[in-house]
Design an enzyme around this catalytic site. Structure first.
Site, PDB file in Angstrom:
ATOM      1  CG  HIS A  67     -12.018 145.795  64.812  1.00  0.00           C
ATOM      2  ND1 HIS A  67     -11.118 144.619  64.176  1.00  0.00           N
ATOM      3  CD2 HIS A  67     -11.343 146.185  65.959  1.00  0.00           C
ATOM      4  CE1 HIS A  67     -10.724 144.525  65.744  1.00  0.00           C
ATOM      5  NE2 HIS A  67     -11.070 145.055  66.658  1.00  0.00           N
TER       6      HIS A  67
HETATM    7  C1  UD1 Z   1     -12.860 146.607  70.534  1.00  0.00           C
HETATM    8  C2  UD1 Z   1     -11.816 146.862  71.708  1.00  0.00           C
HETATM    9  C3  UD1 Z   1     -10.985 145.157  71.021  1.00  0.00           C
HETATM   10  C4  UD1 Z   1     -11.080 144.535  69.889  1.00  0.00           C
HETATM   11  C5  UD1 Z   1     -12.738 144.586  69.619  1.00  0.00           C
HETATM   12  C6  UD1 Z   1     -13.182 143.588  69.180  1.00  0.00           C
HETATM   13  C7  UD1 Z   1     -11.417 148.416  73.171  1.00  0.00           C
HETATM   14  C8  UD1 Z   1     -10.228 149.177  73.541  1.00  0.00           C
HETATM   15  N1  UD1 Z   1     -11.130 147.781  72.226  1.00  0.00           N
HETATM   16  O1  UD1 Z   1     -13.737 147.601  69.841  1.00  0.00           O
HETATM   17  O2  UD1 Z   1      -9.213 145.583  71.579  1.00  0.00           O
HETATM   18  O3  UD1 Z   1     -10.634 144.182  69.464  1.00  0.00           O
HETATM   19  O4  UD1 Z   1     -13.913 145.303  70.476  1.00  0.00           O
HETATM   20  O5  UD1 Z   1     -14.669 143.632  68.014  1.00  0.00           O
HETATM   21  O6  UD1 Z   1     -11.879 147.640  74.510  1.00  0.00           O
HETATM   22  N2  UD1 Z   1     -21.112 148.379  68.632  1.00  0.00           N
HETATM   23  C9  UD1 Z   1     -21.656 147.838  68.151  1.00  0.00           C
HETATM   24  N3  UD1 Z   1     -22.459 146.358  69.517  1.00  0.00           N
HETATM   25  C10 UD1 Z   1     -21.579 146.392  70.424  1.00  0.00           C
HETATM   26  C11 UD1 Z   1     -20.682 146.388  70.555  1.00  0.00           C
HETATM   27  C12 UD1 Z   1     -20.237 147.738  69.960  1.00  0.00           C
HETATM   28  O7  UD1 Z   1     -22.380 148.273  67.412  1.00  0.00           O
HETATM   29  O8  UD1 Z   1     -22.077 144.892  70.360  1.00  0.00           O
HETATM   30  C13 UD1 Z   1     -20.369 149.520  67.769  1.00  0.00           C
HETATM   31  C14 UD1 Z   1     -20.620 150.617  69.092  1.00  0.00           C
HETATM   32  O9  UD1 Z   1     -21.409 151.611  69.291  1.00  0.00           O
HETATM   33  C15 UD1 Z   1     -19.493 151.478  68.327  1.00  0.00           C
HETATM   34  C16 UD1 Z   1     -18.013 150.100  67.881  1.00  0.00           C
HETATM   35  O10 UD1 Z   1     -19.153 149.122  67.336  1.00  0.00           O
HETATM   36  O11 UD1 Z   1     -19.367 152.708  67.615  1.00  0.00           O
HETATM   37  C17 UD1 Z   1     -16.719 150.198  68.925  1.00  0.00           C
HETATM   38  O12 UD1 Z   1     -17.286 149.564  69.873  1.00  0.00           O
HETATM   39  P1  UD1 Z   1     -15.959 149.505  70.568  1.00  0.00           P
HETATM   40  O13 UD1 Z   1     -16.847 148.313  71.766  1.00  0.00           O
HETATM   41  O14 UD1 Z   1     -16.169 151.325  71.280  1.00  0.00           O
HETATM   42  O15 UD1 Z   1     -15.014 149.334  69.978  1.00  0.00           O
HETATM   43  P2  UD1 Z   1     -14.057 148.485  69.557  1.00  0.00           P
HETATM   44  O16 UD1 Z   1     -13.817 148.955  68.161  1.00  0.00           O
HETATM   45  O17 UD1 Z   1     -15.584 146.834  68.789  1.00  0.00           O
END
Ligand code: UD1
Length: 372
Positions: free
Chosen positions: A217
């Site tokens: 990811h």
């Molecule tokens: C975040 C953390 C990363 C960790 C990862 C684990 C930061 C900078 N990054 O990255 O260190 O390793 O989490 O998962 O804090 N989304 C969903 N449902 C959710 C949450 C997110 O669908 O409950 C989607 C969001 O819409 C987004 C994507 O997942 O498009 C990424 O989520 P985001 O929280 O921005 O960062 P991660 O890549 O998950």
């Protein structure tokens, strides 16, 4: 009685917060208040972890949701400042390196509330990773540094942190693993494939010690079309040799769809893309795997504890102890296939468990907080 706010925001935080909440239950000198920032918000990324790890429902949920880094960080800060002003805690404890970690530390520090950072001192020295910026910001202003390994202590000492503020406590993720490994081993491993009308089951489509578990990811691997396309092709080649089970992170799944890669994936009959898993099923999946192929932070630690070969597709790691002592190896995208071949020929890396990764970290932390 002292009041302690614990902050949880994203998936990798929940298995670190769970053992602390359990160890603090009924404590006569510390009142724990759990704040969920809502950085991760859906059942698959958040809700099921609370349930499976028996974490009490958060006292406060800031419900910030997804947004750009600046907007998400700002929303967390705005919400958390109100919480601190209302609750007037004596301490704020943050874990890990996500946006919630840095945002809440900044708020607390400016309100002169003593802050405690668990997982302090880890450094990848790669400032293109948002997590590295969060680590640097948090450790520049926190008051108490709780560390998981000796390299973290050394990094902090080199940065001028006085030794008396640094406490090597071990690994909270391993506390969760030790507490749940039996329960995990009892969960069913049966999944529906994403975008394909097909179910797969352990013992049938993938069997003990005869499959790889995969997670990807990191923005550097999955946000770029070229790099993700190259990865999908290599995953496919690996899956022609051994089944690969991949609980897909929402970020990766979105990119697979928008880069039009789903059809390519469908060509590989043993490349199993499934929904993100809960904690127990995921640990069970790792327990029986021949190897892990990943770019995650936490999985490097979990596989080291379980002594399962881990191939980490990154140029660096903030968790080098998993390489010196554990079963982890850093590799390049183009070396994935040859490294998997080595493992299939019985030459996978093995190692030992680092010091204090013993399931007792939470109680060491509570003792430190009691004496602050
Ligand atoms: C975040 C953390 C990363 C960790 C990862 C684990 C930061 C900078 N990054 O990255 O260190 O390793 O989490 O998962 O804090 N989304 C969903 N449902 C959710 C949450 C997110 O669908 O409950 C989607 C969001 O819409 C987004 C994507 O997942 O498009 C990424 O989520 P985001 O929280 O921005 O960062 P991660 O890549 O998950």
């Amino acid at each position: 009685m002292k009041k302690l706010i614990l902050v949880a925001g994203a998936r990798p935080n929940f298995m670190k917060i769970a053992p602390l909440m359990h160890a603090l239950k009924g404590n006569s000198s510390i009142q724990a208040v759990l704040v969920h920032t809502g950085q991760h918000y859906d059942v698959k990324m958040s809700g099921q972890f609370f349930e499976e790890l028996n974490i009490p429902a958060p006292d406060i949920n800031l419900e910030v949701g997804s947004a750009s880094h600046a907007v998400q960080t700002a929303r967390i800060m705005e919400g958390f400042e109100k919480v601190c002003l209302d609750e007037k805690p004596d301490f704020v404890l943050v874990v890990g390196d996500v946006n919630s970690t840095a945002a809440c530390t900044m708020v607390a520090a400016k309100l002169n509330i003593k802050t405690i950072h668990y997982e302090a001192g880890l450094r990848s020295r790669d400032r293109t990773m948002p997590e590295e910026i969060n680590r640097l910001v948090t450790d520049a202003i926190t008051d108490v540094f709780l560390t998981t390994s000796v390299d973290a202590d050394e990094n902090l000492l080199k940065e001028g942190i006085p030794a008396e503020k640094i406490h090597m406590v071990g690994n909270l993720m391993i506390d969760s693993l030790v507490a749940n490994q039996y329960k995990a081993s009892q969960t069913a491993l049966q999944f529906q494939l994403l975008n394909r009308n097909q179910n797969i089951a352990f013992g049938n489509d993938f069997t003990e010690n005869n499959y790889g578990v995969m997670t990807f990811h990191r923005p550097s691997n999955v946000d770029d079309k070229e790099s993700l396309t190259q990865l999908v092709k290599i995953w496919g080649e690996v899956s022609n040799k051994i089944p690969l089970v991949f609980p897909v992170h929402p970020r990766t799944y979105k990119n697979i769809q928008s880069f039009g890669l789903q059809e390519l994936i469908n060509n590989f009959s043993q490349l199993y893309f499934i929904e993100p898993l809960g904690y127990l099923q995921f640990i069970h999946l790792v327990q029986h795997a021949k190897f892990a192929l990943t770019d995650s932070g936490g999985i490097q630690e979990e596989t080291t504890y379980m002594n399962i070969p881990c191939l980490t597709v990154r140029p660096n790691t903030e968790r080098p102890v998993t390489i010196w002592e554990g079963s982890n190896k850093l590799i390049k995208i183009e070396d994935i296939l040859s490294e998997v071949e080595l493992i299939l020929h019985g030459k996978g890396k093995t190692g030992k468990t680092p010091n204090y990764w013993d399931g007792k970290t939470a109680s060491r932390i509570v003792e430190i907080i009691e004496n602050l």
